[in-house]
Write an enzyme that holds these catalytic residues in place. Structure first.
Site, PDB file in Angstrom:
ATOM      1  N   CYS A 239       0.818  -1.216   0.000  1.00  0.00           N
ATOM      2  CA  CYS A 239       0.000   0.000   0.000  1.00  0.00           C
ATOM      3  C   CYS A 239       0.861   1.280   0.000  1.00  0.00           C
ATOM      4  O   CYS A 239       1.488   1.587  -0.996  1.00  0.00           O
ATOM      5  CB  CYS A 239      -0.971  -0.039   1.181  1.00  0.00           C
ATOM      6  SG  CYS A 239      -2.416   1.011   0.922  1.00  0.00           S
TER       7      CYS A 239
ATOM      8  N   ARG B 280     -12.547   5.535  -2.893  1.00  0.00           N
ATOM      9  CA  ARG B 280     -11.607   4.500  -2.456  1.00  0.00           C
ATOM     10  C   ARG B 280     -12.071   3.133  -2.916  1.00  0.00           C
ATOM     11  O   ARG B 280     -13.274   2.865  -2.983  1.00  0.00           O
ATOM     12  CB  ARG B 280     -11.546   4.455  -0.922  1.00  0.00           C
ATOM     13  CG  ARG B 280     -10.751   5.555  -0.279  1.00  0.00           C
ATOM     14  CD  ARG B 280     -10.669   5.338   1.224  1.00  0.00           C
ATOM     15  NE  ARG B 280      -9.487   4.561   1.588  1.00  0.00           N
ATOM     16  CZ  ARG B 280      -8.275   5.092   1.731  1.00  0.00           C
ATOM     17  NH1 ARG B 280      -8.085   6.373   1.525  1.00  0.00           N
ATOM     18  NH2 ARG B 280      -7.241   4.339   2.066  1.00  0.00           N
TER      19      ARG B 280
ATOM     20  N   HIS C 239      -3.853  -5.883   1.740  1.00  0.00           N
ATOM     21  CA  HIS C 239      -3.761  -6.161   3.167  1.00  0.00           C
ATOM     22  C   HIS C 239      -4.334  -7.554   3.378  1.00  0.00           C
ATOM     23  O   HIS C 239      -4.438  -8.330   2.470  1.00  0.00           O
ATOM     24  CB  HIS C 239      -4.557  -5.116   3.957  1.00  0.00           C
ATOM     25  CG  HIS C 239      -4.110  -3.711   3.692  1.00  0.00           C
ATOM     26  ND1 HIS C 239      -2.926  -3.218   4.167  1.00  0.00           N
ATOM     27  CD2 HIS C 239      -4.670  -2.705   2.976  1.00  0.00           C
ATOM     28  CE1 HIS C 239      -2.783  -1.964   3.781  1.00  0.00           C
ATOM     29  NE2 HIS C 239      -3.817  -1.614   3.046  1.00  0.00           N
TER      30      HIS C 239
END
Lengths: 255, 480
Positions: free
Chosen positions: A98, A132, A199
């Protein structure tokens, strides 16, 4: 047998870049190396800490909140930057997730159009968007032996990353958005540096990636003839199968 | 008399929902706000209101304050079932009288005790005009839903600046302690006694871990320099100082005096609270166990003392009464309450974020009656879709102190199974949510008489579990 072998994991900025289970990736590397009898140690390298590249076999850089990335980005780009670039060129193993992924690229273009210079170690750039991508993900990964595996993850990013000629995509997106929601790719690979938005944490449920990183790091340290001992991964496989089943039943769609 | 169309809508909605067996803790307020956007302001006028906000400890602290003031002779209206957004607060303001905790004997008055979500606080604090506002702490909590911690902190500061409330602020949390800047005359700090914290750190150090937990807020946001800690309690809470600008953990008015020779994880742990304004110190017993409940109890004593002072008592009388009342608090249903199930005990600890998970694990690892642990993990919208936060917690250093029998369920049981095994523990039985009650019953079977099975679900897993427990064991409905 791996007796007498050593491995050092360099955990970059653990007090600032530690979002969404980044810590799990370090634990996964630690566990699957130590279960094989390798003497593993974890070294924390944060702001103002000295970086000795010869001491590190695997580097991990995670992501942080904006306010935290503001605190460390200067240290990464200007202070440790030249050494990190050398390590990457030298073929040291890196896993960057990320924010860590974005910061190794050429630049990050903010909503305002302002350009934030990044490390420039790898050939890609990132642009901010207002919406997002927050969802479970499934990727397809081709391993070093040519076999293909499904990888279960989770993405949460507003940046869209576009790869240049100098890097290859890490994985293909099966469910979710990946780098930019357009080209169907996720992450980037250059030499032994692997970058991803995922993640989850990424490594625990996907031991094939953990083992690939460990194998490359050990070969780098002990020579190409080093073979990673086989290791049971039934719990990891069970957890991945449960996650894949949950995600595949869910609403997320491929781009 | 009903004066607002919003009020009528709320009352009717509530009646209908209750008729069909729903809790109706938020929908009535939602309907009311739609019809009368100023309803919170109108309904707050002339009322005594205490708000409680922060990522961890809201519900427990609200519950303590409610029980204490009720014990002291006040009628209490609160939103204890966790309906803490604007809609839930509006519902409580309009319909709360239906479920008022009545004082024993003649009431000294009515006080509203309102748990308020951090983001909602910014929006409604100005309208609510609380007299007392407690801010417990800020730990990372479903960042995908709430955004960055510094943003949450700024939201609370915004809300606070729209009120004249006395802010009751945790001095050990660098993020919330800074809320006192510029409003010193309206801020009361509470926290662990700094000398005691240092002494406990030296005498009873934490177990070493292969990898520390992911910390929050350990750098000064203004100077970008790492805080220096003289001592710590847990997480980023402690006696901090920025070596550059000098900002440090403020001196608290209310301080916890404690000694970790005994564990706060056991009931009636002895400690004391000092009020440095009146110079009084009172010996106490911890009525809801867990080291984090030392903070919550101190916050509740601080809030009640300040409220009673506002209602006319002297500082000394107020503190005496608050500490006495704190000795009569009992756990709320589903929040550390021990439920008797056929001679065995079942204790549910809601776990929503890494800090809560860390504290709950610590608690169970020290609880003398712990015979088993069951973890349930879901990833619905209300839980946060992302389960990776379970890896932010340092389970590794707690593994050897946790019960041997560990059970796992929830929709994301696979993720939790791996988390537990990666910490070096073995899982006795695991399976998805459809098997939750079967696994729970198996875990209870393996629990010896008189011992306790601790259950840690996250939010939606807890709702399902409570419903199943109500059904199977005939327990009371949780909104009552």
């Amino acid at each position: 047998m791996s007796d007498g072998y050593k491995l050092v994991i360099g955990h970059f900025y653990p007090d600032l870049l530690n979002l969404y289970g980044d810590r799990g990736n370090v634990l996964a590397l630690y566990r699957r190396a130590s279960l094989r009898g390798i003497d593993v140690s974890i070294r924390s390298i944060s702001v103002a800490d000295e970086l000795d590249p010869s001491m590190i076999d695997i580097a991990f850089i995670g992501g942080g909140q904006d306010s935290e990335q503001n605190i460390m980005s200067d240290d990464l780009v200007r202070v440790k930057g030249p050494l990190i670039k050398d390590m990457i060129e030298d073929g040291k193993v890196f896993l960057c997730i990320c924010g860590g992924y974005q910061m190794l690229g050429k630049y990050y273009k903010e909503h305002t159009g302002d350009i934030v210079e990044c490390l420039g170690a790898l050939d890609y750039y990132t642009e901010a968007r207002s919406d997002r991508f927050i969802n479970d993900t499934i990727y397809s990964l081709v391993l070093d032996d040519g076999s293909e595996v499904k990888v279960a993850g989770f993405e949460n990013h507003s940046g869209r990353t576009y790869l240049g000629e100098g890097v290859k995509p890490f994985m293909k997106v099966l469910t979710g958005h990946g780098n930019n929601g357009e080209d169907g790719f996720e992450g980037a690979v250059y030499k032994n540096t692997f970058c991803s938005y995922s993640h989850g944490s990424l490594l625990p449920k996907n031991p094939a990636i953990t083992d690939m990183l460990l194998s490359r790091a050990m070969k780098k340290r002990y020579g190409e003839s080093f073979e990673l001992a086989p290791l049971d991964s039934s719990t990891e496989d069970k957890a991945r199968a449960a996650a894949l089943e949950y995600i595949e039943k869910g609403k997320e769609k491929a781009p | 008399m009903i004066t607002f169309p919003g009020t009528a809508a709320a009352v009717v909605t509530r009646k209908i929902l209750r008729l069909v067996g729903k809790g109706a803790t938020t929908l009535p307020g939602k309907a009311a706000i739609r019809l009368s956007p100023s309803i919170i302001r109108e309904k707050s006028r002339g009322k005594h209101i205490i708000t409680i906000t922060g990522t961890n400890g809201k519900t427990t602290t609200s519950h303590m304050i409610s029980e204490m003031l009720n014990y002291l002779g006040y009628d209490i209206i609160n939103n204890i079932s966790g309906a803490n957004l604007a809609s839930g607060v509006a519902t409580t303001l309009i319909c709360g009288k239906d479920e008022m905790m009545r004082a024993n004997g003649r009431s000294k008055g009515t006080i509203y005790v309102l748990e308020t979500d951090e983001a909602a606080y910014a929006k409604i604090a100005g309208d609510l005009c609380p007299e007392v506002s407690v801010i417990t702490n800020l730990f990372r909590d479903q960042l995908d839903r709430y955004g960055e911690l510094t943003h949450t902190r700024d939201c609370i500061a915004d809300g606070l600046n729209k009120t004249d409330a006395i802010a009751i602020v945790n001095s050990d949390d660098s993020l919330v302690a800074s809320l006192g800047k510029g409003r010193e005359d309206k801020t009361v700090f509470y926290g662990m006694g700094k000398k005691d914290m240092l002494r406990n750190n030296k005498l009873y150090p934490d177990r070493k871990s292969i990898l520390p937990a992911s910390p929050d807020a350990v750098y000064c946001p203004d100077c970008h320099i790492r805080y220096e800690y003289v001592s710590r309690s847990f997480g980023h809470l402690g006696d901090f100082k920025c070596p550059s600008c000098g900002f440090s953990s403020p001196i608290s008015r209310f301080e916890v005096r404690y000694d970790l020779k005994q564990s706060p994880s056991n009931e009636d742990y002895p400690f004391a609270i000092s009020d440095n304004l009146s110079g009084l110190t009172r010996e106490m017993k911890l009525k809801i166990p867990g080291s984090h409940n030392l903070y919550n109890t101190c916050a509740a004593v601080s809030a009640v003392t300040v409220m009673l002072t506002k209602l006319g008592l002297s500082q000394e009388e107020a503190f005496e009464q608050a500490t006495e009342a704190a000795g009569h608090v009992k756990a709320a249903f589903g929040r550390m309450e021990k439920i008797d199930v056929g001679g065995k005990k079942l204790c549910i600890l809601l776990v929503k974020n890494p800090a809560g998970f860390d504290r709950s694990l610590s608690f169970v690892s020290e609880a003398e009656d712990a015979a088993g642990l069951m973890l349930l993990l879901n990833s619905n919208i209300a839980d946060g879709k992302d389960v990776s936060w379970i890896w932010d917690v340092d389970l590794e250093s707690k593994a050897e102190d946790l019960p041997e029998n560990i059970f796992i369920s929830g929709e994301r049981w696979g993720d939790m199974l791996l988390r537990i095994e990666y910490a070096g523990m073995n899982v006795t039985e695991s399976g998805d949510m459809s098997r939750a009650m079967e696994i729970l019953n198996r875990a209870l079977e393996m629990t010896p008489e008189g011992k306790c099975l601790y259950v840690m679900p996250n939010y939606t897993a807890m709702l399902s579990l409570r419903a199943a427990l109500v059904h199977e064991y005939g327990l009371k409905e949780f909104w009552k």
